[in-house]
Design a protein around this motif. Structure first.
Motif, PDB file in Angstrom:
ATOM      1  N   LYS A  86      -7.975  15.867   1.340  1.00 44.94           N
ATOM      2  CA  LYS A  86      -6.522  16.056   1.339  1.00 44.94           C
ATOM      3  C   LYS A  86      -5.897  15.414   0.115  1.00 44.94           C
ATOM      4  O   LYS A  86      -6.187  14.265  -0.197  1.00 44.94           O
ATOM      5  CB  LYS A  86      -5.897  15.447   2.608  1.00 44.94           C
ATOM      6  CG  LYS A  86      -6.055  16.338   3.793  1.00 44.94           C
ATOM      7  CD  LYS A  86      -4.941  16.242   4.854  1.00 44.94           C
ATOM      8  CE  LYS A  86      -4.156  14.978   4.978  1.00 44.94           C
ATOM      9  NZ  LYS A  86      -4.413  14.274   6.256  1.00 44.94           N
ATOM     10  N   ARG A  87      -5.051  16.174  -0.564  1.00 43.73           N
ATOM     11  CA  ARG A  87      -4.406  15.669  -1.768  1.00 43.73           C
ATOM     12  C   ARG A  87      -3.469  14.516  -1.419  1.00 43.73           C
ATOM     13  O   ARG A  87      -2.635  14.625  -0.517  1.00 43.73           O
ATOM     14  CB  ARG A  87      -3.615  16.816  -2.412  1.00 43.73           C
ATOM     15  CG  ARG A  87      -2.879  16.452  -3.662  1.00 43.73           C
ATOM     16  CD  ARG A  87      -2.122  17.678  -4.159  1.00 43.73           C
ATOM     17  NE  ARG A  87      -1.019  17.281  -5.022  1.00 43.73           N
ATOM     18  CZ  ARG A  87      -1.033  17.414  -6.356  1.00 43.73           C
ATOM     19  NH1 ARG A  87      -2.073  17.962  -6.955  1.00 43.73           N
ATOM     20  NH2 ARG A  87      -0.015  17.011  -7.069  1.00 43.73           N
ATOM     21  N   VAL A  88      -3.617  13.390  -2.147  1.00 46.23           N
ATOM     22  CA  VAL A  88      -2.761  12.240  -1.857  1.00 46.23           C
ATOM     23  C   VAL A  88      -1.905  11.828  -3.050  1.00 46.23           C
ATOM     24  O   VAL A  88      -1.236  10.802  -3.008  1.00 46.23           O
ATOM     25  CB  VAL A  88      -3.593  11.010  -1.393  1.00 46.23           C
ATOM     26  CG1 VAL A  88      -4.245  11.278  -0.058  1.00 46.23           C
ATOM     27  CG2 VAL A  88      -4.616  10.610  -2.439  1.00 46.23           C
ATOM     28  N   ASN A  89      -1.914  12.624  -4.095  1.00 44.58           N
ATOM     29  CA  ASN A  89      -1.136  12.286  -5.305  1.00 44.58           C
ATOM     30  C   ASN A  89       0.280  11.810  -4.993  1.00 44.58           C
ATOM     31  O   ASN A  89       0.787  10.895  -5.616  1.00 44.58           O
ATOM     32  CB  ASN A  89      -1.005  13.509  -6.218  1.00 44.58           C
ATOM     33  CG  ASN A  89      -2.257  13.771  -6.991  1.00 44.58           C
ATOM     34  OD1 ASN A  89      -3.346  13.625  -6.436  1.00 44.58           O
ATOM     35  ND2 ASN A  89      -2.137  14.140  -8.249  1.00 44.58           N
ATOM     36  N   LEU A 122       1.379  10.512  -2.243  1.00 43.05           N
ATOM     37  CA  LEU A 122       1.507   9.397  -1.303  1.00 43.05           C
ATOM     38  C   LEU A 122       1.594   8.073  -2.038  1.00 43.05           C
ATOM     39  O   LEU A 122       0.875   7.829  -2.998  1.00 43.05           O
ATOM     40  CB  LEU A 122       0.314   9.365  -0.342  1.00 43.05           C
ATOM     41  CG  LEU A 122       0.176  10.542   0.615  1.00 43.05           C
ATOM     42  CD1 LEU A 122      -0.939  10.271   1.616  1.00 43.05           C
ATOM     43  CD2 LEU A 122       1.484  10.794   1.345  1.00 43.05           C
ATOM     44  N   LYS A 123       2.486   7.203  -1.555  1.00 44.53           N
ATOM     45  CA  LYS A 123       2.616   5.868  -2.132  1.00 44.53           C
ATOM     46  C   LYS A 123       1.452   5.000  -1.633  1.00 44.53           C
ATOM     47  O   LYS A 123       0.826   5.331  -0.627  1.00 44.53           O
ATOM     48  CB  LYS A 123       3.948   5.258  -1.682  1.00 44.53           C
ATOM     49  CG  LYS A 123       5.158   6.023  -2.201  1.00 44.53           C
ATOM     50  CD  LYS A 123       6.357   5.132  -2.192  1.00 44.53           C
ATOM     51  CE  LYS A 123       7.380   5.331  -1.195  1.00 44.53           C
ATOM     52  NZ  LYS A 123       7.972   6.173  -0.436  1.00 44.53           N
ATOM     53  N   PRO A 124       1.189   3.886  -2.315  1.00 43.65           N
ATOM     54  CA  PRO A 124       0.077   3.029  -1.863  1.00 43.65           C
ATOM     55  C   PRO A 124       0.226   2.645  -0.392  1.00 43.65           C
ATOM     56  O   PRO A 124      -0.767   2.595   0.341  1.00 43.65           O
ATOM     57  CB  PRO A 124       0.176   1.796  -2.748  1.00 43.65           C
ATOM     58  CG  PRO A 124       1.123   2.102  -3.831  1.00 43.65           C
ATOM     59  CD  PRO A 124       1.832   3.366  -3.517  1.00 43.65           C
ATOM     60  N   GLU A 125       1.484   2.387   0.035  1.00 44.89           N
ATOM     61  CA  GLU A 125       1.725   2.001   1.420  1.00 44.89           C
ATOM     62  C   GLU A 125       1.230   3.071   2.388  1.00 44.89           C
ATOM     63  O   GLU A 125       0.840   2.780   3.516  1.00 44.89           O
ATOM     64  CB  GLU A 125       3.220   1.823   1.695  1.00 44.89           C
ATOM     65  CG  GLU A 125       4.000   0.840   0.862  1.00 44.89           C
ATOM     66  CD  GLU A 125       4.446   1.342  -0.503  1.00 44.89           C
ATOM     67  OE1 GLU A 125       3.576   1.833  -1.264  1.00 44.89           O
ATOM     68  OE2 GLU A 125       5.634   1.231  -0.808  1.00 44.89           O
ATOM     69  N   GLU A 126       1.276   4.329   1.925  1.00 42.91           N
ATOM     70  CA  GLU A 126       0.923   5.430   2.821  1.00 42.91           C
ATOM     71  C   GLU A 126      -0.545   5.814   2.722  1.00 42.91           C
ATOM     72  O   GLU A 126      -1.026   6.649   3.471  1.00 42.91           O
ATOM     73  CB  GLU A 126       1.792   6.656   2.484  1.00 42.91           C
ATOM     74  CG  GLU A 126       3.277   6.408   2.691  1.00 42.91           C
ATOM     75  CD  GLU A 126       4.154   7.378   1.910  1.00 42.91           C
ATOM     76  OE1 GLU A 126       5.282   7.613   2.344  1.00 42.91           O
ATOM     77  OE2 GLU A 126       3.715   7.899   0.860  1.00 42.91           O
ATOM     78  N   ARG A 127      -1.249   5.227   1.759  1.00 43.37           N
ATOM     79  CA  ARG A 127      -2.632   5.653   1.553  1.00 43.37           C
ATOM     80  C   ARG A 127      -3.626   4.843   2.365  1.00 43.37           C
ATOM     81  O   ARG A 127      -4.800   5.175   2.420  1.00 43.37           O
ATOM     82  CB  ARG A 127      -3.008   5.544   0.083  1.00 43.37           C
ATOM     83  CG  ARG A 127      -2.362   6.629  -0.724  1.00 43.37           C
ATOM     84  CD  ARG A 127      -2.949   6.698  -2.100  1.00 43.37           C
ATOM     85  NE  ARG A 127      -2.077   7.497  -2.935  1.00 43.37           N
ATOM     86  CZ  ARG A 127      -2.352   7.881  -4.162  1.00 43.37           C
ATOM     87  NH1 ARG A 127      -3.491   7.506  -4.720  1.00 43.37           N
ATOM     88  NH2 ARG A 127      -1.512   8.604  -4.845  1.00 43.37           N
ATOM     89  N   ASN A 128      -3.155   3.707   2.897  1.00 43.04           N
ATOM     90  CA  ASN A 128      -4.041   2.920   3.705  1.00 43.04           C
ATOM     91  C   ASN A 128      -5.264   2.461   2.923  1.00 43.04           C
ATOM     92  O   ASN A 128      -6.390   2.821   3.231  1.00 43.04           O
ATOM     93  CB  ASN A 128      -4.507   3.753   4.895  1.00 43.04           C
ATOM     94  CG  ASN A 128      -4.394   2.948   6.142  1.00 43.04           C
ATOM     95  OD1 ASN A 128      -3.906   1.822   6.097  1.00 43.04           O
ATOM     96  ND2 ASN A 128      -4.848   3.495   7.238  1.00 43.04           N
ATOM     97  N   ILE A 129      -5.009   1.706   1.909  1.00 39.81           N
ATOM     98  CA  ILE A 129      -6.101   1.308   1.052  1.00 39.81           C
ATOM     99  C   ILE A 129      -5.902  -0.162   0.703  1.00 39.81           C
ATOM    100  O   ILE A 129      -4.783  -0.655   0.708  1.00 39.81           O
ATOM    101  CB  ILE A 129      -6.096   2.204  -0.211  1.00 39.81           C
ATOM    102  CG1 ILE A 129      -7.441   2.162  -0.888  1.00 39.81           C
ATOM    103  CG2 ILE A 129      -4.964   1.834  -1.163  1.00 39.81           C
ATOM    104  CD1 ILE A 129      -7.715   3.409  -1.688  1.00 39.81           C
ATOM    105  N   ALA A 130      -6.981  -0.875   0.493  1.00 38.16           N
ATOM    106  CA  ALA A 130      -6.849  -2.284   0.128  1.00 38.16           C
ATOM    107  C   ALA A 130      -7.304  -2.466  -1.304  1.00 38.16           C
ATOM    108  O   ALA A 130      -8.208  -1.771  -1.763  1.00 38.16           O
ATOM    109  CB  ALA A 130      -7.669  -3.161   1.060  1.00 38.16           C
ATOM    110  N   GLN A 131      -6.637  -3.353  -2.014  1.00 33.05           N
ATOM    111  CA  GLN A 131      -7.019  -3.596  -3.403  1.00 33.05           C
ATOM    112  C   GLN A 131      -6.914  -5.084  -3.696  1.00 33.05           C
ATOM    113  O   GLN A 131      -5.941  -5.731  -3.343  1.00 33.05           O
ATOM    114  CB  GLN A 131      -6.107  -2.792  -4.351  1.00 33.05           C
ATOM    115  CG  GLN A 131      -6.526  -2.879  -5.802  1.00 33.05           C
ATOM    116  CD  GLN A 131      -5.744  -1.911  -6.698  1.00 33.05           C
ATOM    117  OE1 GLN A 131      -4.858  -1.188  -6.237  1.00 33.05           O
ATOM    118  NE2 GLN A 131      -6.072  -1.904  -7.976  1.00 33.05           N
TER     119      GLN A 131
END
Ligand SMILES: Nc1ncnc2c1ncn2[C@@H]1O[C@H](COP(=O)(O)OP(=O)(O)O)[C@@H](O)[C@H]1O
Ligand SMILES: [Mg+2]
Lengths: 366, 288
Positions: free
Chosen positions: A71-74, A76-85
């Motif tokens: 699914k394209r996530v371009n 989506l903001k980081p908050e919406e991507r559910n990712i940790a960095q």
């Protein structure tokens, strides 16, 4: 949990890019599979952080797509991507305690307090922060702060992936080693996709199952540490991986072999055909010091070369010799005879790689 | 073990000591000198001890001025600090807009106190001032010359207009010093806008805010020119603050003894409030 696909991805910081050098990420196609432990290895400035920020959504790519599970996530903001960095330099919330710092990402998504507690205690245990939980984050040392930063990345178990951007830069070597082991353990335990950015090949190969080597905004090879060592797909990989790096010599392709002026080297017929098809006359030949064969005496296959010097590195020695004006290195094992003045060397065909425009030319040998 | 005593380095402090002596201690001692004597002429003087201090401490006019002063200072702090932060947060950070905003915000700071008073004196008049006329249009019978509350509000408004930019600029510089990666980490952690302010921006602003509060407190506590230009402390005593009272006493009535005692008490109050504020903040930071 997700598979991350980079589809024709490119990025430039410039407003009107004209040449390939204007791109921090040059068009690439890449897949990070769900559950892998990956390293992204490359020299400073090659675009590693840029790539990571694009995956997490902190940066919007100028071209191409990022897909999570197709699914394209371009958008989506980081908050919406559910990712940790986790970033290179520690980021802690100064006024909060260590406990509150670790709980912060969970509180923001409304996890009930008792669940937060058990998760925070678990992560603190792994990172050996249990006795620091009540302390204000402000007073911590740099490596403790970085542990807290990493901890915030690890508390959420719903994340698509955890991205580490050279997270151990500020940490002293001993602890570095321990923390890398911990990350590896966490990876095995939770099966979360992890991408670990580093410019240190040792760090990359101890952490990752597969390494993506990045150079000038491109992933030039993606493979296991062993593949990178034995079969570098790009001259940069040969040079960057291994110590010392791969030897490279310029050569010309003739009707039946490779020629270095007075010396020649036979080529596998398929490879020769391939090079002739590509109309490649000038090539680079690469061979790792570990695979240069140093003979005790004269031999049909061996070239006679001048020895420049020998370095003793304890369990092995590095022989530097002069081959057609190019300094090359060969690795000598501990018990091997050290040649004086002159040496007989040969390049076994299996380990002699041919590069055209810096990329490896490969053929199926079977 | 014997420690070698070498105190010669103390001589290096001498220049600083001299400067401080001439700039602060000697003038201050003159005031102390006046505050304990009753002086009729250069040859007739009596030592009166704490007489003037007692008189000052029990003077109900001064009590009223002190209370007015505190209310005034806390009011403008309560407005200027949050407003300054808000303005700083809204100022653009990049490009031409940033420089333009900086200049616009800084303009009031470049205007001298008495000019600020004059500007508002005219600006607030219903017959020739835009602000006064506007209020009249809105049906508000605004008249700082006769309504004590209106005069007081005008002085507050003047101060807010004049000095909020200082707080805003201090905060702006504080905000610029926060590395981008903090905001990035907060986004990854899914922090709300409020959490970003509360846990990243506000903590990093603490130091500039301490400076801002101290500067604005001290300065507003000594306010003199603006009410003097606007209404001369009136109507009645509504805008007569401590400085005004002091000047009335020292120059108007030429009571140098009580005025000197008053000055010292005034000075000590400012010192005390600043000290209490500073130590409280420092302890708050240390403890939790
Ligand atoms: N915000 C930025 N604006 C402009 N150029 C940038 C920015 N960030 C990085 N770059 C450039 O992009 C290239 C890649 O940078 P980066 O991704 O930080 O590399 P790495 O993390 O591998 O050291 C570098 O040439 C760098 O100068
Ligand atoms: Mg980087």
């Amino acid at each position: 949990m997700a598979e991350i696909t980079l589809n024709s991805l490119a990025h430039t910081y410039s407003d009107n890019p004209t040449k390939p050098e204007d791109y921090a990420i040059r068009e690439m196609q890449h897949i990070w599979h769900q559950g892998g432990a990956y390293a992204l290895l490359g020299p400073s400035g090659c675009g590693k952080s840029t790539l990571l920020n694009i995956i997490s959504g902190l940066l919007e790519p100028s071209d191409g797509e990022v897909l999570f599970d197709g699914k394209r996530v371009n958008e989506l903001k980081p908050e919406e991507r559910n990712i940790a960095q986790v970033f290179q330099f520690p980021v802690v919330y100064d006024t909060m305690t260590v406990y509150d710092n670790l709980a912060f990402p969970l509180r923001n998504i409304g996890v009930p307090e008792h669940k937060i507690r058990s998760k925070v205690l678990e992560v603190a245990e792994i990172l050996e922060l249990s006795d620091q939980l009540k302390r204000k984050a402000k007073g911590l040392s740099a490596d403790q702060k970085q542990k807290v930063s990493m901890g915030r990345g690890l508390v959420r178990d719903d994340v698509s992936a955890i991205l580490f951007d050279e997270p151990l830069t500020v940490i002293d070597p001993q602890l570095k080693w321990k923390l890398r082991r911990k990350l590896k353990q966490i990876h095995e335990q939770f099966n979360i996709t992890m991408v670990y950015v580093t410019h240190d090949q040792l760090e990359a190969s101890t952490f990752a199952d597969k390494i993506a080597v990045m150079y000038q905004g491109q992933i030039v090879q993606f493979g296991t540490p062993r593949e990178l060592f034995e079969n570098p797909a790009h001259t940069f990989v040969g040079y960057f991986i291994g110590s010392p790096g791969m030897n490279f010599i310029d050569a010309t392709v003739t009707e039946k072999e490779l020629s270095f002026g007075t010396h020649t080297l036979p080529l596998h017929p398929l490879l020769l055909k391939r090079l002739q098809d590509m109309d490649a006359q000038q090539v680079k030949v690469g061979i790792r010091p570990e695979f240069v064969h140093v003979w005790d005496g004269a031999n049909d296959d061996a070239f006679l070369v001048d020895v420049d010097f020998v370095e003793d590195l304890g369990t092995y020695k590095i022989l530097t010799f002069n081959f057609h004006g190019i300094l090359m290195k060969a690795r000598l094992s501990e018990d091997q005879k050290v040649p004086q003045g002159k040496a007989y060397v040969s390049f076994p065909e299996q380990w002699t790689k041919v590069y055209v425009n810096e990329f490896l030319v490969e053929v199926d040998h079977d | 073990m014997t420690k070698v005593e070498n105190n010669k380095a103390w001589w290096l402090v001498l220049p600083v000591f001299l400067i401080v002596a001439f700039s602060a201690i000697i003038p201050l001692m003159t005031v102390v000198n006046y505050s304990v004597q009753d002086i009729f002429d250069p040859y007739t003087r009596y030592f009166v001890g704490t007489e003037w201090f007692k008189q000052v401490m029990t003077d109900s006019r001064l009590h009223d001025a002190l209370i007015r002063q505190f209310i005034y200072s806390f009011t403008i702090l309560a407005i200027e600090i949050p407003l300054g932060i808000a303005v700083a947060l809204m100022m653009p950070t990049k490009g031409r807009g940033a420089s333009l905003a900086l200049i616009l915000v800084a303009i009031p700071l470049l205007i001298p106190w008495n000019v600020v008073g004059t500007i508002w004196q005219i600006f607030g008049r219903a017959d020739i001032g835009l602000f006064g006329a506007m209020m009249a249009e809105l049906g508000i019978n605004y008249n700082y010359a006769s309504e004590p509350m209106h005069a007081w509000l005008t002085v507050v408004l003047m101060d807010v207009w004049h000095w909020t930019p200082l707080v805003a600029l201090l905060c702006y510089s504080g905000l610029r010093a926060i590395p981008e990666v903090y905001y990035q980490a907060a986004r990854i952690d899914k922090a709300s806008r409020w959490a970003v302010f509360r846990y990243i921006q506000l903590p990093k602003l603490t130091n500039v805010l301490i400076i801002g509060v101290l500067l604005r407190f001290m300065d507003s506590f000594m306010i003199y020119t603006e009410p003097f230009v606007l209404t001369g402390g009136g109507p009645g005593t509504s805008t007569t603050f401590l400085s005004q009272s002091l000047v009335q006493q020292a120059i108007g009535q030429f009571d140098l003894g009580p005025a000197a005692a008053f000055s010292l008490v005034y000075f000590l109050i400012i010192l005390l409030v600043c000290w209490v504020f500073y130590t409280t903040i420092m302890n708050m930071q240390k403890d939790k």
